[in-house]
Design a protein around this motif. Structure first.
Motif, PDB file in Angstrom:
ATOM      1  N   PHE A   1       1.651  -4.322   3.284  1.00  0.00           N
ATOM      2  CA  PHE A   1       2.712  -5.280   2.956  1.00  0.00           C
ATOM      3  C   PHE A   1       2.728  -6.439   3.958  1.00  0.00           C
ATOM      4  O   PHE A   1       2.986  -7.582   3.584  1.00  0.00           O
ATOM      5  CB  PHE A   1       4.055  -4.566   2.913  1.00  0.00           C
ATOM      6  CG  PHE A   1       4.106  -3.466   1.891  1.00  0.00           C
ATOM      7  CD1 PHE A   1       4.120  -3.761   0.542  1.00  0.00           C
ATOM      8  CD2 PHE A   1       4.107  -2.142   2.277  1.00  0.00           C
ATOM      9  CE1 PHE A   1       4.150  -2.755  -0.410  1.00  0.00           C
ATOM     10  CE2 PHE A   1       4.133  -1.128   1.344  1.00  0.00           C
ATOM     11  CZ  PHE A   1       4.148  -1.436  -0.007  1.00  0.00           C
ATOM     12  N   LEU A   2       2.440  -6.150   5.218  1.00  0.00           N
ATOM     13  CA  LEU A   2       2.357  -7.221   6.203  1.00  0.00           C
ATOM     14  C   LEU A   2       1.190  -8.146   5.871  1.00  0.00           C
ATOM     15  O   LEU A   2       1.321  -9.373   5.939  1.00  0.00           O
ATOM     16  CB  LEU A   2       2.181  -6.629   7.607  1.00  0.00           C
ATOM     17  CG  LEU A   2       2.036  -7.641   8.745  1.00  0.00           C
ATOM     18  CD1 LEU A   2       3.288  -8.502   8.847  1.00  0.00           C
ATOM     19  CD2 LEU A   2       1.771  -6.926  10.063  1.00  0.00           C
TER      20      LEU A   2
ATOM     21  N   LEU B   1       7.015 -11.971  -2.119  1.00  0.00           N
ATOM     22  CA  LEU B   1       7.104 -11.948  -0.654  1.00  0.00           C
ATOM     23  C   LEU B   1       8.350 -11.202  -0.182  1.00  0.00           C
ATOM     24  O   LEU B   1       8.292 -10.451   0.802  1.00  0.00           O
ATOM     25  CB  LEU B   1       7.100 -13.379  -0.111  1.00  0.00           C
ATOM     26  CG  LEU B   1       5.782 -14.147  -0.216  1.00  0.00           C
ATOM     27  CD1 LEU B   1       5.956 -15.592   0.240  1.00  0.00           C
ATOM     28  CD2 LEU B   1       4.703 -13.477   0.623  1.00  0.00           C
TER      29      LEU B   1
ATOM     30  N   ALA C   1       7.685  -7.536  -0.689  1.00  0.00           N
ATOM     31  CA  ALA C   1       6.730  -7.055   0.320  1.00  0.00           C
ATOM     32  C   ALA C   1       7.409  -6.912   1.676  1.00  0.00           C
ATOM     33  O   ALA C   1       7.166  -5.933   2.403  1.00  0.00           O
ATOM     34  CB  ALA C   1       5.547  -8.008   0.410  1.00  0.00           C
ATOM     35  N   LEU C   2       8.277  -7.860   2.031  1.00  0.00           N
ATOM     36  CA  LEU C   2       9.000  -7.777   3.293  1.00  0.00           C
ATOM     37  C   LEU C   2       9.933  -6.564   3.302  1.00  0.00           C
ATOM     38  O   LEU C   2      10.010  -5.830   4.303  1.00  0.00           O
ATOM     39  CB  LEU C   2       9.803  -9.058   3.520  1.00  0.00           C
ATOM     40  CG  LEU C   2      10.641  -9.116   4.806  1.00  0.00           C
ATOM     41  CD1 LEU C   2       9.741  -9.009   6.040  1.00  0.00           C
ATOM     42  CD2 LEU C   2      11.445 -10.417   4.858  1.00  0.00           C
TER      43      LEU C   2
ATOM     44  N   ILE D   1       1.924 -16.103   2.046  1.00  0.00           N
ATOM     45  CA  ILE D   1       2.317 -17.351   2.714  1.00  0.00           C
ATOM     46  C   ILE D   1       1.179 -18.360   2.660  1.00  0.00           C
ATOM     47  O   ILE D   1       1.379 -19.549   2.377  1.00  0.00           O
ATOM     48  CB  ILE D   1       2.730 -17.064   4.166  1.00  0.00           C
ATOM     49  CG1 ILE D   1       4.065 -16.306   4.197  1.00  0.00           C
ATOM     50  CG2 ILE D   1       2.845 -18.349   4.971  1.00  0.00           C
ATOM     51  CD1 ILE D   1       4.476 -15.845   5.576  1.00  0.00           C
TER      52      ILE D   1
ATOM     53  N   TYR E   1       7.811  -3.465   3.671  1.00  0.00           N
ATOM     54  CA  TYR E   1       7.252  -3.322   5.024  1.00  0.00           C
ATOM     55  C   TYR E   1       8.312  -2.808   5.994  1.00  0.00           C
ATOM     56  O   TYR E   1       8.041  -1.930   6.821  1.00  0.00           O
ATOM     57  CB  TYR E   1       6.705  -4.651   5.517  1.00  0.00           C
ATOM     58  CG  TYR E   1       6.176  -4.585   6.941  1.00  0.00           C
ATOM     59  CD1 TYR E   1       5.004  -3.906   7.227  1.00  0.00           C
ATOM     60  CD2 TYR E   1       6.878  -5.177   7.983  1.00  0.00           C
ATOM     61  CE1 TYR E   1       4.527  -3.812   8.526  1.00  0.00           C
ATOM     62  CE2 TYR E   1       6.408  -5.097   9.286  1.00  0.00           C
ATOM     63  CZ  TYR E   1       5.232  -4.414   9.549  1.00  0.00           C
ATOM     64  OH  TYR E   1       4.772  -4.326  10.836  1.00  0.00           O
TER      65      TYR E   1
ATOM     66  N   TYR F   1      -0.076  -8.615   2.923  1.00  0.00           N
ATOM     67  CA  TYR F   1       0.244  -9.391   1.731  1.00  0.00           C
ATOM     68  C   TYR F   1       1.202 -10.538   2.056  1.00  0.00           C
ATOM     69  O   TYR F   1       1.096 -11.619   1.469  1.00  0.00           O
ATOM     70  CB  TYR F   1       0.865  -8.510   0.643  1.00  0.00           C
ATOM     71  CG  TYR F   1       1.228  -9.335  -0.573  1.00  0.00           C
ATOM     72  CD1 TYR F   1       0.246  -9.762  -1.458  1.00  0.00           C
ATOM     73  CD2 TYR F   1       2.544  -9.730  -0.802  1.00  0.00           C
ATOM     74  CE1 TYR F   1       0.563 -10.552  -2.545  1.00  0.00           C
ATOM     75  CE2 TYR F   1       2.868 -10.524  -1.893  1.00  0.00           C
ATOM     76  CZ  TYR F   1       1.875 -10.927  -2.766  1.00  0.00           C
ATOM     77  OH  TYR F   1       2.189 -11.721  -3.829  1.00  0.00           O
ATOM     78  N   ILE F   2       2.148 -10.293   2.956  1.00  0.00           N
ATOM     79  CA  ILE F   2       3.072 -11.366   3.336  1.00  0.00           C
ATOM     80  C   ILE F   2       2.290 -12.554   3.894  1.00  0.00           C
ATOM     81  O   ILE F   2       2.526 -13.712   3.508  1.00  0.00           O
ATOM     82  CB  ILE F   2       4.095 -10.846   4.364  1.00  0.00           C
ATOM     83  CG1 ILE F   2       5.058  -9.860   3.700  1.00  0.00           C
ATOM     84  CG2 ILE F   2       4.875 -11.995   4.991  1.00  0.00           C
ATOM     85  CD1 ILE F   2       5.952  -9.110   4.672  1.00  0.00           C
TER      86      ILE F   2
END
Length: 635
Positions: free
Chosen positions: A208-209, A193, A196-197, A216, A200, A211-212
């Protein structure tokens, strides 16, 4: 009521059904009590443990606990110590999310006063050790029988009671394994996470958003459904964790398809299936909002309806995605086969160790917890690799685009500079050949006046008339040069009037007719738009006059709220468009350079040997650019 109950107890007791005892020895390390538990459902929710302990054996049904219930469910199992000495074992209930979970022990017919209350509605400190599930200490007296009574109440979750009896060494190894896998899973999920953040924020890619949000939701479902969350909290009397799990399910239903679609464009395979997946997400949101209302939340009927609907939506979504990825793999789409294999492995582990055991369709072993976590870890690592591939491809695309833009800018600048030089050469030629010769003639006339006697009035008058004619020709030539450089009409009245003036000059020759039509052009454009459109029109019309043998040209400019369209049609002979694009001349490059300045796109419709050509320029109506017009004004 008590008389009736006692009479029923007496009548059933007479039938004399005995319960099976599970014989235990001290050296036992692990025993699966599958199929050896008895079940009784208290429909009144009023019976005490004393009544349950004194209940005749015939009332107990030998079957496992599965499904949903709005009542208290009692699970019973009897152990018999065959040894001459007393010893302790660990009774392990592999169920992480029961709301109320009470253990009672009846040793040799005597109910023990100590209550082991480990459900989420009260403190779980009475657990033997910190574990996602429920381990308790079981004391087995020498040559004694211990009846274990477990009350389970959880109207918001599917109930099950997979029981294991184990030694302390086995329990310690199981605890260490569970905690190791739990923290490994949490660490990898948090790391993914964070990466990915970071990605993004760096490159602003939706994958990536998505995947976040998907990560979660995976964390929320995993920590709640697998009990990991209860390693960090002591109790949950208001069933917040159940709602937490349900919110995670809603997020997953909405964002998992979008994330997978970012890796493999599954929406291109079947638009109907893709819209169906998105509709499932919206339906899940509506159901969750409806269920949050107190009237529905405290209704067992609507609770079951909500849970079954969410489970059905999730299962249907998983099936949709699996089939779609299978089709994508058959079509050999990029990364489709890898994603299909990863997804199939994870879903197999999740269904076999979580979903199916919840409904009593499959058995939940002690390794089911860790298998699901390992499947999730495998899925997360695979997703990170796939996202790295997508990121690499994005960087390559951006690098190629940057190189292309840089190359186009160099070509554009080269064309502009070449256009400037050509324009300067033309300007110099016009001044030298036209204006320069006129000045030379005028100077000769002035010298002629000096040498002509003042008494020769007729000759001097002829020289004056000839000089006046030269001055008029110079004025006309100067106007033409100024018009070619920058028509004053363009600056004063706009591109429409300037093009009409340009068309009139051509029409005066009588060899070709140019018609100009304007639609919704009452308001002026920006300066760079007007100059660019004028120069593009001028360049293309000059090309038509030189090469296409046309007798008529129609020019239209149309403006609406979003777009400006320049349309130039002629009845000349068609030509090879590729020759125009690969030619060494600067005219076509200049047209594209000016179109790029106003963010326009050029289209050309022509066919070799067929009369009629169409040139189209589409550009945004509103242009906000901080570009100076110096380069444009010179050409």
């Amino acid at each position: 009521m008590r008389i009736i109950f006692c009479f029923m107890m007496f009548a059933i007791t007479i039938q004399g059904m005995a319960l099976d005892n599970i014989k235990i020895r001290e050296d036992l390390e692990l025993l699966d009590i599958k199929g050896k538990t008895y079940l009784y459902s208290d429909k009144t929710d009023t019976m005490t443990v004393v009544q349950i302990a004194a209940m005749p054996d015939a009332l107990w049904k030998k079957k496992p606990l599965t499904g949903y219930s709005e009542h208290s469910e009692w699970v019973m199992v009897q152990f018999e110590n065959e040894s001459e000495i007393a010893f302790d074992k660990v009774l392990y209930l592999n169920n992480p999310i029961s709301h109320i979970l009470d253990f009672y022990f009846v040793e040799n017919g005597v109910l023990q006063e100590e209550l082991v209350a480990t459900g989420l509605a009260r403190s779980a400190k009475s657990k033997l050790y910190n574990d996602p599930c429920f381990p308790v200490r079981l004391h087995l007296p020498a040559k004694g029988v211990v009846k274990v009574l477990i009350r389970i109440f959880d109207p918001l979750s599917s109930m099950n009671a997979p029981l294991f009896l184990m030694g302390f060494d086995t329990a310690t190894r199981l605890k260490d394994k569970n905690l190791s896998f739990s923290f490994l899973w949490i660490g990898i999920l948090v790391l993914s996470l964070m990466l990915a953040l970071f990605m993004y924020v760096s490159i602003r890619q939706d994958i990536f958003l998505y995947y976040i949000m998907f990560g979660i939701s995976t964390g929320m479902i995993g920590t709640a459904n697998l009990g990991i969350l209860f390693l960090f909290i002591d109790s949950d009397p208001y069933q917040i964790v159940t709602n937490y799990y349900q919110v995670g399910a809603v997020i997953m239903i909405n964002f998992m398809p979008r994330f997978l679609n970012s890796i493999v464009p599954i929406s291109e395979i079947s638009r109907r299936a893709w819209h169906g997946m998105k509709a499932m997400g919206y339906l899940a949101i509506c159901i969750a909002v409806l269920y949050s209302m107190p009237y529905f939340k405290f209704s067992f009927f609507f609770t079951n309806l909500f849970i079954n609907t969410m489970v059905s939506l999730t299962a249907l979504l998983f099936l949709y995605l699996l089939i779609t990825l299978c089709i994508a793999s058959v079509k050999k789409m990029d990364r489709a086969l890898t994603l299909f294999v990863v997804y199939l492995i994870y879903l197999t582990l999740a269904f076999s160790n979580v979903i199916l055991p919840l409904f009593g369709v499959a058995d939940k072993g002690l390794d089911g917890f860790n298998l699901v976590l390992m499947g999730s870890v495998f899925e997360t690592i695979a997703f990170m690799i796939l996202m790295a591939q997508v990121t690499l491809s994005v960087y390559r695309e951006r690098e190629n685009l940057y190189k292309q833009v840089q190359s186009n800018q160099e070509i554009m600048m080269e064309a502009i500079v070449k256009g400037q030089e050509d324009e300067r050469n033309r300007f110099a030629k016009d001044l030298h050949d036209g204006f320069g010769q006129m000045i030379s003639s005028l100077m000769l006339n002035i010298k002629g006046l000096e040498t002509t006697q003042s008494t020769n009035i007729e000759k001097r008058s002829g020289i004056f008339r000839q000089s006046t004619s030269i001055l008029n020709d110079m004025y006309v030539e100067l106007k033409n040069i100024c018009f070619n450089l920058m028509p004053q009409t363009l600056l004063a009245a706009g591109v429409g009037e300037a093009l009409k003036e340009f068309a009139n000059r051509i029409n005066e020759s009588g060899e070709i007719i140019v018609e100009v039509s304007l639609f919704d052009m009452e308001e002026r454009l920006t300066e760079i738009q007007e100059i660019s459109i004028y120069r593009i029109s001028q360049e293309w019309i000059n090309n038509i006059i030189k090469y296409s043998n046309a007798s008529k040209i129609e020019l239209q400019i149309t403006k609406d709220e979003d777009e400006i369209t320049l349309l130039i049609e002629d009845n000349g002979t068609g030509f090879d468009k590729s020759a125009l694009e690969s030619g060494k001349g600067n005219g076509w490059k200049n047209i594209h350079s000016r179109a790029n300045l106003i963010k326009g796109e050029v289209e050309l419709d022509t066919t070799v040997g067929i009369k009629g050509n169409t040139f189209i320029l589409n550009a945004p109506a509103k242009l906000d650019v901080g570009v100076k017009n110096d380069l444009v004004l010179t050409n």
